[in-house]
Enzyme design. Sequence first.
Site, short mmCIF file in Angstrom:
data_model
loop_
_atom_site.label_atom_id
_atom_site.label_comp_id
_atom_site.label_asym_id
_atom_site.label_seq_id
_atom_site.Cartn_x
_atom_site.Cartn_y
_atom_site.Cartn_z
CG LEU A 182 -9.62 74.91 39.08
CD1 LEU A 182 -9.37 73.61 38.35
CD2 LEU A 182 -8.69 75.03 40.28
CB ILE A 237 -13.68 72.61 35.97
CG1 ILE A 237 -12.92 72.47 34.66
CG2 ILE A 237 -14.05 71.23 36.50
CD1 ILE A 237 -11.57 71.80 34.79
CD GLU A 238 -13.94 73.46 41.64
OE1 GLU A 238 -15.06 73.34 42.16
OE2 GLU A 238 -13.01 72.67 41.87
CB SER A 239 -18.59 77.98 39.73
OG SER A 239 -17.65 78.93 39.23
CE1 TYR A 253 -12.36 70.21 39.80
CE2 TYR A 253 -9.98 70.01 39.97
CZ TYR A 253 -11.15 70.73 40.18
OH TYR A 253 -11.09 71.98 40.76
#
Length: 340
Positions: A136, A139-141, A246
């Site tokens: 995850l 995708i986030e950072s 997402y």
Amino acid sequence: MTYKTLKIYTLLLALLCVVAMGITACVQFPALGGGETRSIGTSTMLTSAATNSSLGPRRTQTLYHAMDKETLWGPIQAHLQLTATDEKQPAVQEQIHWFAKNPAYLNDAVSRAVPYIHYVYTQVVKRNLPAELVLLPIIESAYNPSATNASSGAAGLWQLMSSTARGYGVHQDRAFDGRHDLYSSTNAALNYLTYLKSFFGGDWLLAIAAYDTGEGNVQNAIRHNAQHDRNTHFWALPLVLETRCYIPRLLALAAIVRNPEKYGITLPAISAKPYLAVVDVGSKKMSLRYVAKLAGVNLAKLKQLNPGIKNISAPLTQSQFALPIDRVALYQKQLAILSS
């Protein structure tokens, strides 16, 4: 051609453009790099500090290729829990195709993850959570704990909002922002995701969608579909474009990790050995600058591993900090000498 006909053609052309933008928005993944603007779905302005230290992607990747032939991908594959049938969804296939066409993004993100991903993996497995959550932060950072989103205020590896972070016990003050701290932010993010999974009756896709857009928005989408006698699973919900991209993005990453050869993708090797160790600050309340001196670590490198610390010369206000695991013994030895 009459004016009325021309007007109709113009409206149709505008509608086609909007539809085309909606389709491509899901597959336009952000570029990596210090200080660059990133665009994830409909959100923008995720920026990160430039990195020139010894932990830069190329040197880190080379180090970990040489360190250990055993990689972390095998254990991650063994702990993937989400259903593989979602891999067949067209939106997931689009994302897989994007990753296959843009290998540099995944290579850079994985290389950036090297110091942190082992800890994230151990925490996910410890809680018996799906290993998809290890992916995850890509995708986030892009696995950058220093990342901040200028438009939303989200920050860190897990892109936590300040209010959410405080609600899950993340310390934030003038000297320290735990959202950028690997240990504090990972604990908070996994606690939040666990709560969301319970909130949505064990449905991980809904839980992860809510992590992105908020449980209220997912609830409203479920309520809307229920009122119109429509399905209430994730794929049927009228969620915002960012969230509809997402989940496919995460499932695409999981599909690639599960079977990279199937998609002609080579994953960069990640050592199965941990890189970091958590060290208690203790009662002396030293500065990060002094810690670097005792541990024999380059200060810029140590700051990169502890981006939550805002002032390297001020006494540490948090209870723990990160050290390269091969420097812990020297640090403890020097600290013992200092205390004697």
